[in-house]
Design a protein around this motif. Structure first.
Motif, PDB file in Angstrom:
ATOM      1  N   GLN A  98      51.566  17.237  15.682  1.00 18.96           N
ATOM      2  CA  GLN A  98      52.966  17.553  15.424  1.00 18.96           C
ATOM      3  C   GLN A  98      54.121  16.634  16.755  1.00 18.96           C
ATOM      4  OE1 GLN A  98      52.872  21.355  18.888  1.00 18.96           O
ATOM      5  NE2 GLN A  98      55.114  21.393  19.130  1.00 18.96           N
ATOM      6  N   GLU A 176      50.822  21.858  13.265  1.00 16.90           N
ATOM      7  CA  GLU A 176      51.405  21.871  13.371  1.00 16.90           C
ATOM      8  C   GLU A 176      53.382  20.730  12.858  1.00 16.90           C
ATOM      9  OE1 GLU A 176      53.286  24.315  14.097  1.00 16.90           O
ATOM     10  OE2 GLU A 176      52.259  25.996  14.384  1.00 16.90           O
ATOM     11  N   THR A 178      55.723  19.489  11.805  1.00 19.64           N
ATOM     12  CA  THR A 178      57.870  20.531  11.632  1.00 19.64           C
ATOM     13  C   THR A 178      57.919  21.165  12.806  1.00 19.64           C
ATOM     14  OG1 THR A 178      57.526  22.009  10.669  1.00 19.64           O
ATOM     15  CG2 THR A 178      57.678  19.824   9.345  1.00 19.64           C
ATOM     16  N   GLY A 179      56.963  21.239  14.137  1.00 25.03           N
ATOM     17  CA  GLY A 179      57.045  21.914  14.931  1.00 25.03           C
ATOM     18  C   GLY A 179      57.933  21.636  15.933  1.00 25.03           C
ATOM     19  N   HIS A 190      59.475  19.887   4.551  1.00 26.90           N
ATOM     20  CA  HIS A 190      58.227  20.155   4.089  1.00 26.90           C
ATOM     21  C   HIS A 190      58.621  19.807   2.861  1.00 26.90           C
ATOM     22  CE1 HIS A 190      59.088  23.599   7.129  1.00 26.90           C
ATOM     23  NE2 HIS A 190      58.381  22.722   7.367  1.00 26.90           N
ATOM     24  N   VAL A 206      47.414  23.261   6.615  1.00 27.44           N
ATOM     25  CA  VAL A 206      48.253  22.551   7.581  1.00 27.44           C
ATOM     26  C   VAL A 206      48.538  23.791   8.097  1.00 27.44           C
ATOM     27  CG1 VAL A 206      51.344  22.525   7.579  1.00 27.44           C
ATOM     28  CG2 VAL A 206      49.527  22.014   5.376  1.00 27.44           C
ATOM     29  N   THR A 208      50.651  25.841  11.091  1.00 21.41           N
ATOM     30  CA  THR A 208      51.808  25.901  11.549  1.00 21.41           C
ATOM     31  C   THR A 208      51.945  27.569  11.935  1.00 21.41           C
ATOM     32  OG1 THR A 208      54.290  25.726  10.154  1.00 21.41           O
ATOM     33  CG2 THR A 208      52.261  26.522   9.414  1.00 21.41           C
ATOM     34  N   ASP A 210      55.306  27.912  10.556  1.00 20.23           N
ATOM     35  CA  ASP A 210      56.929  27.907  10.135  1.00 20.23           C
ATOM     36  C   ASP A 210      55.396  28.849   8.720  1.00 20.23           C
ATOM     37  OD1 ASP A 210      58.344  27.804   8.230  1.00 20.23           O
ATOM     38  OD2 ASP A 210      58.910  26.148   8.734  1.00 20.23           O
TER      39      ASP A 210
END
Length: 233
Positions: A98, A176, A178-179, A190, A206, A208, A210
């Motif tokens: 992250q 994470e 793209t957290g 993404h 991954v 996540t 999301d």
């Protein structure tokens, strides 16, 4: 040949992790079984504190399970010395966190080249050439001489992804990834991840929150009360 017919890149069996907290024992992971095939993209979704990061630590051999086994490319991590685990991580695994964890005193090119420079038999010239090609692949060739403090959050994460895959590992573990990014930047990351996974023979796990990203991968697991299961997201 289909992925199902190939030997798994990663396989864990009856994986459990417990912590002693005074008179009580906290079970974080309970008898987890799953495998990841070559080129497969797998998501693990769960609430904060559900044990997702603990699972990644065990899969990478950075922590030892209370019970169960983890095999990376056929190697039982429990039977390896710390030095041998280091070789497995350097040759077969990539990591994206992250927080990008780039080395602040080095340029983007130098950060990406680092995993190759740690290998025996790889020259500085070869490492720099491969790092340059990977930065070009993630759209950052013009920023190769910039240090992390001179890059945006999205650019730093793209450098981290380039570093994770520059050695063409068998498996990349993402925690994470793209957290900490805004939705627009996260969307671009993404797309980059999905594109690279199609072009490489690398598998991805991954972790996540999301759901949009999880549903775009080949499989999505839920981690609830220490147990991992496939199911409706």
């Amino acid at each position: 040949m289909s992925n199902e017919m190939l030997s798994p890149v990663l396989q864990c069996q009856s994986l459990s992790k417990c912590y002693d907290e005074g008179p009580e024992t906290l079970e974080v992971l309970k008898g987890i079984d799953f495998a990841v095939a070559p080129s497969e993209r797998v998501a693990v979704v769960g609430a904060s504190g559900s044990g997702k990061s603990t699972l990644l630590q065990l899969l990478a051999g950075l922590d030892s399970p209370t019970a169960g086994t983890v095999h990376i490319c056929g190697k039982n991590m429990a039977t390896l010395s710390d030095a041998e685990k280091g070789v497995i991580r350097n040759r077969h695994l990539g990591f994206v966190y992250q927080f990008h964890h780039l080395l602040p005193e080095f340029t983007a090119l130098e950060n990406v080249a680092m995993p190759l420079l740690l290998r025996k038999g790889v020259s500085i010239k070869e490492a720099r050439e491969k790092a340059s090609a990977m930065l070009d692949a993630v759209g950052l060739s013009a920023r190769s001489r910039h240090k992390p403090s001179e890059l945006s959050g999205g650019e730093r994460q793209r450098v981290a992804i380039a570093r994770a895959i520059v050695s063409q590992p068998d498996l990349v573990l993402m925690d994470e990834p793209t957290g900490n990014l805004d939705p627009n930047t996260a969307g671009k990351i993404h797309e980059l991840m999905l594109t690279l996974s199609k072009e490489l023979t690398t598998s991805f796990i991954v972790v996540t929150h999301d759901m949009g990203l999880a549903l775009r991968l080949d499989r999505a697991y839920k981690l609830v009360e220490g147990k991992l299961s496939l199911g409706d997201m």
